[in-house]
Motif scaffolding. Structure first.
Motif, mmCIF file in Angstrom:
data_model
loop_
_atom_site.group_PDB
_atom_site.id
_atom_site.type_symbol
_atom_site.label_atom_id
_atom_site.label_comp_id
_atom_site.label_asym_id
_atom_site.label_seq_id
_atom_site.Cartn_x
_atom_site.Cartn_y
_atom_site.Cartn_z
ATOM 1 N N ARG A 3 29.734 32.018 -25.145
ATOM 2 C CA ARG A 3 28.575 31.376 -26.048
ATOM 3 C C ARG A 3 27.828 30.357 -25.246
ATOM 4 O O ARG A 3 28.182 29.582 -24.219
ATOM 5 C CB ARG A 3 29.816 30.763 -27.044
ATOM 6 C CG ARG A 3 30.323 31.706 -27.887
ATOM 7 C CD ARG A 3 31.463 30.687 -28.919
ATOM 8 N NE ARG A 3 32.646 30.391 -28.251
ATOM 9 C CZ ARG A 3 33.566 31.014 -27.629
ATOM 10 N NH1 ARG A 3 33.700 32.088 -28.271
ATOM 11 N NH2 ARG A 3 34.544 30.416 -27.149
ATOM 12 N N GLY A 5 24.782 27.109 -26.289
ATOM 13 C CA GLY A 5 24.389 26.348 -27.179
ATOM 14 C C GLY A 5 23.126 25.628 -26.536
ATOM 15 O O GLY A 5 23.217 25.266 -25.265
ATOM 16 N N TYR A 41 22.784 35.086 -32.681
ATOM 17 C CA TYR A 41 21.741 34.287 -32.288
ATOM 18 C C TYR A 41 21.577 33.585 -33.651
ATOM 19 O O TYR A 41 20.860 34.047 -34.592
ATOM 20 C CB TYR A 41 20.713 34.886 -31.892
ATOM 21 C CG TYR A 41 19.605 34.098 -31.323
ATOM 22 C CD1 TYR A 41 19.798 32.717 -31.213
ATOM 23 C CD2 TYR A 41 18.611 34.396 -30.427
ATOM 24 C CE1 TYR A 41 18.774 31.831 -30.598
ATOM 25 C CE2 TYR A 41 17.844 33.766 -29.837
ATOM 26 C CZ TYR A 41 17.812 32.313 -29.875
ATOM 27 O OH TYR A 41 16.675 31.696 -29.339
ATOM 28 N N PHE A 53 18.858 23.433 -32.870
ATOM 29 C CA PHE A 53 20.033 23.629 -32.025
ATOM 30 C C PHE A 53 20.165 25.254 -32.260
ATOM 31 O O PHE A 53 20.046 25.621 -33.298
ATOM 32 C CB PHE A 53 21.095 23.193 -32.952
ATOM 33 C CG PHE A 53 22.504 23.247 -32.185
ATOM 34 C CD1 PHE A 53 22.979 23.497 -31.072
ATOM 35 C CD2 PHE A 53 23.084 24.269 -33.055
ATOM 36 C CE1 PHE A 53 24.125 23.958 -30.626
ATOM 37 C CE2 PHE A 53 24.434 24.849 -32.613
ATOM 38 C CZ PHE A 53 24.754 24.586 -31.357
ATOM 39 N N THR A 55 22.277 28.415 -31.007
ATOM 40 C CA THR A 55 23.474 29.187 -30.399
ATOM 41 C C THR A 55 23.544 30.746 -30.323
ATOM 42 O O THR A 55 22.755 31.315 -31.392
ATOM 43 C CB THR A 55 24.659 28.508 -31.255
ATOM 44 O OG1 THR A 55 26.131 29.030 -30.584
ATOM 45 C CG2 THR A 55 24.689 28.888 -32.597
ATOM 46 N N GLU A 104 29.725 23.550 -23.993
ATOM 47 C CA GLU A 104 30.778 23.901 -25.185
ATOM 48 C C GLU A 104 32.123 23.189 -24.863
ATOM 49 O O GLU A 104 32.639 23.203 -23.643
ATOM 50 C CB GLU A 104 31.146 25.413 -25.175
ATOM 51 C CG GLU A 104 32.080 25.765 -26.284
ATOM 52 C CD GLU A 104 32.408 27.186 -26.331
ATOM 53 O OE1 GLU A 104 33.606 27.480 -26.880
ATOM 54 O OE2 GLU A 104 31.723 27.937 -26.075
ATOM 55 N N HIS A 107 35.795 25.225 -29.462
ATOM 56 C CA HIS A 107 35.722 26.375 -30.293
ATOM 57 C C HIS A 107 37.153 26.793 -30.898
ATOM 58 O O HIS A 107 38.108 26.803 -30.435
ATOM 59 C CB HIS A 107 35.282 27.514 -29.454
ATOM 60 C CG HIS A 107 34.994 28.753 -30.097
ATOM 61 N ND1 HIS A 107 33.829 29.074 -30.805
ATOM 62 C CD2 HIS A 107 36.067 29.746 -30.378
ATOM 63 C CE1 HIS A 107 33.986 30.200 -31.412
ATOM 64 N NE2 HIS A 107 35.342 30.905 -31.250
#
Length: 109
Positions: A3, A5, A41, A53, A55, A104, A107
């Motif tokens: 993942r 960001g 996405y 932002f 991700t 990250e 999560h």
């Protein structure tokens, strides 16, 4: 799967244009993103600060190669040519970054 960001500023005078572009992303760009092993996405906009932002999940095995493939694609160069003038990179981003990558720290599936 990895993942990711990231953040970037958005020129306040270009908010409507950026929203319009992303309401109808070119099909070739959507296909390219998928072929580069990017899934889920999403880009969020925080107004009035005009911060984007983003991700995504990377599902491939060679991130650098997939990003090089994306950067070299002629249609993607056209897409970036219309999107990048809307964006305002953060001054604190790392060398070589356009969007500032984020760590990250939590999560939950």
């Amino acid at each position: 799967m990895q993942r990711m960001g990231m953040m970037i500023g958005l020129n306040g005078e270009k908010v409507a244009e950026y929203k319009r572009l992303h309401a109808a992303v070119w099909p070739e760009i959507l296909e390219l993103i998928s072929s580069c092993n990017i899934r889920n996405y999403t880009i969020f906009l925080r107004e009035p600060e005009n911060i984007l932002f983003g991700t995504w999940e990377y599902h491939g095995t060679d991130f650098e190669a997939d990003m090089a493939k994306m950067a070299a694609n002629p249609k993607n160069k056209e897409w970036w040519a219309v999107c990048m003038p809307c964006q305002v990179p953060l001054e604190t981003r790392a060398a070589g970054e356009w969007w500032a990558m984020m760590e990250e720290v939590f999560h939950l599936d």
